[in-house]
Design a protein around this motif. Structure first.
Motif, PDB file in Angstrom:
ATOM      1  N   PHE A  74     -12.872  -7.433   6.206  1.00  0.00           N
ATOM      2  CA  PHE A  74     -13.040  -6.142   5.513  1.00  0.00           C
ATOM      3  C   PHE A  74     -11.646  -5.694   5.102  1.00  0.00           C
ATOM      4  CE2 PHE A  74     -15.353  -2.645   4.100  1.00  0.00           C
ATOM      5  CZ  PHE A  74     -14.919  -1.437   4.630  1.00  0.00           C
ATOM      6  N   HIS A  75     -11.076  -6.357   4.107  1.00  0.00           N
ATOM      7  CA  HIS A  75      -9.701  -6.099   3.686  1.00  0.00           C
ATOM      8  C   HIS A  75      -9.617  -4.847   2.822  1.00  0.00           C
ATOM      9  CE1 HIS A  75      -9.055  -9.892   5.437  1.00  0.00           C
ATOM     10  NE2 HIS A  75      -9.170 -10.670   4.361  1.00  0.00           N
ATOM     11  N   LEU A  76      -8.596  -4.080   3.051  1.00  0.00           N
ATOM     12  CA  LEU A  76      -8.326  -2.856   2.286  1.00  0.00           C
ATOM     13  C   LEU A  76      -7.437  -3.215   1.094  1.00  0.00           C
ATOM     14  CD1 LEU A  76      -8.574   0.320   2.327  1.00  0.00           C
ATOM     15  CD2 LEU A  76      -6.334   0.298   3.466  1.00  0.00           C
ATOM     16  N   LYS A  77      -7.758  -2.620  -0.054  1.00  0.00           N
ATOM     17  CA  LYS A  77      -7.008  -2.962  -1.273  1.00  0.00           C
ATOM     18  C   LYS A  77      -6.748  -1.720  -2.107  1.00  0.00           C
ATOM     19  CE  LYS A  77      -9.128  -7.549  -1.494  1.00  0.00           C
ATOM     20  NZ  LYS A  77      -9.802  -8.575  -2.327  1.00  0.00           N
ATOM     21  N   LYS A  78      -5.716  -1.844  -2.939  1.00  0.00           N
ATOM     22  CA  LYS A  78      -5.456  -0.815  -3.940  1.00  0.00           C
ATOM     23  C   LYS A  78      -4.771  -1.495  -5.110  1.00  0.00           C
ATOM     24  CE  LYS A  78      -3.609   3.820  -4.606  1.00  0.00           C
ATOM     25  NZ  LYS A  78      -2.918   4.991  -4.001  1.00  0.00           N
ATOM     26  N   PRO A  79      -5.197  -1.262  -6.320  1.00  0.00           N
ATOM     27  CA  PRO A  79      -4.651  -1.988  -7.474  1.00  0.00           C
ATOM     28  C   PRO A  79      -3.184  -1.682  -7.757  1.00  0.00           C
ATOM     29  CG  PRO A  79      -6.770  -0.967  -8.008  1.00  0.00           C
ATOM     30  CD  PRO A  79      -6.350  -0.407  -6.689  1.00  0.00           C
ATOM     31  N   SER A  80      -2.761  -0.437  -7.490  1.00  0.00           N
ATOM     32  CA  SER A  80      -1.400  -0.044  -7.829  1.00  0.00           C
ATOM     33  C   SER A  80      -0.879   0.901  -6.742  1.00  0.00           C
ATOM     34  CB  SER A  80      -1.381   0.648  -9.188  1.00  0.00           C
ATOM     35  OG  SER A  80      -0.072   1.060  -9.528  1.00  0.00           O
ATOM     36  N   ALA A  81       0.063   0.419  -5.949  1.00  0.00           N
ATOM     37  CA  ALA A  81       0.536   1.183  -4.792  1.00  0.00           C
ATOM     38  C   ALA A  81       1.456   2.329  -5.201  1.00  0.00           C
ATOM     39  CB  ALA A  81       1.281   0.246  -3.834  1.00  0.00           C
ATOM     40  N   LEU A  82       1.384   3.396  -4.405  1.00  0.00           N
ATOM     41  CA  LEU A  82       2.277   4.540  -4.551  1.00  0.00           C
ATOM     42  C   LEU A  82       3.165   4.659  -3.323  1.00  0.00           C
ATOM     43  CD1 LEU A  82      -0.332   7.193  -5.785  1.00  0.00           C
ATOM     44  CD2 LEU A  82       1.309   5.919  -7.198  1.00  0.00           C
ATOM     45  N   VAL A  83       4.358   5.215  -3.500  1.00  0.00           N
ATOM     46  CA  VAL A  83       5.233   5.434  -2.345  1.00  0.00           C
ATOM     47  C   VAL A  83       4.532   6.289  -1.296  1.00  0.00           C
ATOM     48  CG1 VAL A  83       7.399   6.478  -1.581  1.00  0.00           C
ATOM     49  CG2 VAL A  83       7.343   5.128  -3.692  1.00  0.00           C
ATOM     50  N   SER A  84       3.736   7.230  -1.750  1.00  0.00           N
ATOM     51  CA  SER A  84       3.018   8.128  -0.835  1.00  0.00           C
ATOM     52  C   SER A  84       1.924   7.419  -0.034  1.00  0.00           C
ATOM     53  CB  SER A  84       2.397   9.290  -1.608  1.00  0.00           C
ATOM     54  OG  SER A  84       1.532   8.807  -2.617  1.00  0.00           O
ATOM     55  N   ASP A  85       1.624   6.165  -0.364  1.00  0.00           N
ATOM     56  CA  ASP A  85       0.656   5.395   0.430  1.00  0.00           C
ATOM     57  C   ASP A  85       1.274   4.867   1.724  1.00  0.00           C
ATOM     58  OD1 ASP A  85      -0.733   3.887  -2.565  1.00  0.00           O
ATOM     59  OD2 ASP A  85      -1.376   5.683  -1.476  1.00  0.00           O
ATOM     60  N   SER A  86       2.581   4.984   1.867  1.00  0.00           N
ATOM     61  CA  SER A  86       3.255   4.497   3.070  1.00  0.00           C
ATOM     62  C   SER A  86       2.732   5.237   4.289  1.00  0.00           C
ATOM     63  CB  SER A  86       4.773   4.702   2.939  1.00  0.00           C
ATOM     64  OG  SER A  86       5.279   3.967   1.841  1.00  0.00           O
ATOM     65  N   ALA A  87       2.166   4.497   5.222  1.00  0.00           N
ATOM     66  CA  ALA A  87       1.543   5.088   6.415  1.00  0.00           C
ATOM     67  C   ALA A  87       1.060   3.955   7.305  1.00  0.00           C
ATOM     68  CB  ALA A  87       0.368   5.990   6.023  1.00  0.00           C
ATOM     69  N   LEU A  88       0.408   4.343   8.409  1.00  0.00           N
ATOM     70  CA  LEU A  88      -0.183   3.381   9.343  1.00  0.00           C
ATOM     71  C   LEU A  88      -1.687   3.319   9.067  1.00  0.00           C
ATOM     72  CD1 LEU A  88       0.469   1.590  11.799  1.00  0.00           C
ATOM     73  CD2 LEU A  88       0.191   3.592  13.242  1.00  0.00           C
ATOM     74  N   TYR A  89      -2.203   2.137   8.864  1.00  0.00           N
ATOM     75  CA  TYR A  89      -3.601   1.953   8.494  1.00  0.00           C
ATOM     76  C   TYR A  89      -4.351   1.226   9.610  1.00  0.00           C
ATOM     77  CZ  TYR A  89      -2.430   3.565   3.856  1.00  0.00           C
ATOM     78  OH  TYR A  89      -2.024   4.344   2.808  1.00  0.00           O
ATOM     79  N   PHE A  90      -5.522   1.775   9.932  1.00  0.00           N
ATOM     80  CA  PHE A  90      -6.335   1.198  11.002  1.00  0.00           C
ATOM     81  C   PHE A  90      -7.703   0.805  10.463  1.00  0.00           C
ATOM     82  CE2 PHE A  90      -3.839   1.945  14.763  1.00  0.00           C
ATOM     83  CZ  PHE A  90      -3.045   3.046  14.456  1.00  0.00           C
ATOM     84  N   CYS A  91      -8.092  -0.411  10.777  1.00  0.00           N
ATOM     85  CA  CYS A  91      -9.439  -0.873  10.540  1.00  0.00           C
ATOM     86  C   CYS A  91     -10.251  -0.612  11.811  1.00  0.00           C
ATOM     87  CB  CYS A  91      -9.412  -2.368  10.234  1.00  0.00           C
ATOM     88  SG  CYS A  91     -10.986  -3.128   9.870  1.00  0.00           S
ATOM     89  N   ALA A  92     -11.523  -0.297  11.666  1.00  0.00           N
ATOM     90  CA  ALA A  92     -12.339   0.010  12.832  1.00  0.00           C
ATOM     91  C   ALA A  92     -13.764  -0.479  12.623  1.00  0.00           C
ATOM     92  CB  ALA A  92     -12.340   1.519  13.099  1.00  0.00           C
ATOM     93  N   VAL A  93     -14.455  -0.743  13.713  1.00  0.00           N
ATOM     94  CA  VAL A  93     -15.833  -1.244  13.632  1.00  0.00           C
ATOM     95  C   VAL A  93     -16.715  -0.564  14.660  1.00  0.00           C
ATOM     96  CG1 VAL A  93     -15.433  -3.181  15.241  1.00  0.00           C
ATOM     97  CG2 VAL A  93     -17.255  -3.339  13.540  1.00  0.00           C
ATOM     98  N   ARG A  94     -17.928  -0.291  14.234  1.00  0.00           N
ATOM     99  CA  ARG A  94     -18.980   0.160  15.142  1.00  0.00           C
ATOM    100  C   ARG A  94     -20.034  -0.938  15.138  1.00  0.00           C
ATOM    101  NH1 ARG A  94     -20.612   5.535  16.327  1.00  0.00           N
ATOM    102  NH2 ARG A  94     -19.779   6.382  14.401  1.00  0.00           N
ATOM    103  N   ASP A  95     -20.405  -1.403  16.302  1.00  0.00           N
ATOM    104  CA  ASP A  95     -21.412  -2.447  16.450  1.00  0.00           C
ATOM    105  C   ASP A  95     -22.776  -1.786  16.586  1.00  0.00           C
ATOM    106  OD1 ASP A  95     -23.044  -4.575  17.234  1.00  0.00           O
ATOM    107  OD2 ASP A  95     -21.558  -5.417  18.588  1.00  0.00           O
ATOM    108  N   SER A  96     -23.750  -2.240  15.804  1.00  0.00           N
ATOM    109  CA  SER A  96     -25.070  -1.611  15.867  1.00  0.00           C
ATOM    110  C   SER A  96     -25.705  -1.752  17.243  1.00  0.00           C
ATOM    111  CB  SER A  96     -26.005  -2.224  14.814  1.00  0.00           C
ATOM    112  OG  SER A  96     -26.240  -3.589  15.104  1.00  0.00           O
TER     113      SER A  96
END
Lengths: 114, 118
Positions: A74-96
């Motif tokens: 489940f990869h996160l994408k963005k076509p054109s990055a901004l400086v303001s996108d700089s941050a810590l990103y977390f992927c998460a899952v809930r199992d049914s």
């Protein structure tokens, strides 16, 4: 048991270039997948989710993510990055099969250089 | 926009003391959670709470920890006999509106309480 892996501690991209932050998961039931962003000294902010349906989901701030069942990714994408996108990103899952908790990956620090 | 609020934003306590971290979840949410994050690293699940009882807890959530919903709005995490390694950012979250399946909904997080044990 459910688990999430973010293989990259850090991703560096030049402003204007596309970005990808990788995530793979493991669940015993059906996966419900989320991306969150964390800015310095702040809480976790929801970006987008995949529950069912179209494999490409769109979220806040121009981000999107692609669900791939065969690769359990489940990869996160963005076509054109901004400086303001700089941050810590977390992927998460809930199992049914264990719907009462969301498990987070270890996080990927995204750095966008001007 | 509704939000999860946590108090205090920063708590300093001496080792061995008890602390209570407070949270006000979003008002119509049904599930409540506590997570912790040490030094800006991984966000670790502690406990989930539904219908006035613990729904699930992690191995971190041992007898030192307890949660309570003392009234219709607050959700608290109590840490007894604090240790140095309990120093972390603690996040409260809530999710699940009435009439919606729990797994369809994302969790909304508060800004966190930074706990420092000295």
């Amino acid at each position: 048991a459910q688990s999430v892996a973010q293989p990259e501690d850090q991703v560096k991209v030049a402003e204007g270039n596309p970005l990808t932050v990788k995530c793979t998961y493991s669940v015993s039931g059906n996966p419900y997948l989320f991306w969150y962003v964390q800015y310095p000294n702040r809480g976790l902010q929801f970006l987008l989710k995949y529950i069912t349906g179209d494999n490409l989901v769109k979220g806040s701030y121009g981000f999107e993510a692609e669900f791939n069942k065969s690769q359990t990714s489940f990869h996160l994408k963005k076509p054109s990055a901004l400086v303001s996108d700089s941050a810590l990103y977390f992927c998460a899952v809930r199992d049914s099969s264990s719907a009462s908790k969301i498990i987070f990956g270890s996080g990927t620090r995204l750095s966008i250089r001007p | 926009e509704p939000e999860v609020t946590q108090t205090p934003s920063h708590q300093v306590t001496q080792m061995g003391q008890e602390v209570i971290l407070r949270c006000v979840p979003i008002s119509n949410h049904l599930y409540f959670y506590w997570y912790r994050q040490i030094l800006g690293q991984k966000v670790e699940f502690l406990v989930s709470f539904y219908n006035n009882e613990i729904s699930e807890k992690s191995e971190i959530f041992d007898d030192q920890f307890s949660v309570e919903r003392p009234d219709g709005s607050n959700f608290t995490l109590k840490i007894r006999s604090t240790k140095l390694e309990d120093s972390a950012m603690y996040f409260c979250a809530s999710s699940g509106n009435p009439g919606r399946q729990i797994w369809n909904t994302e969790a909304f997080f508060g800004q966190g309480t930074r706990l420092t044990v000295v």
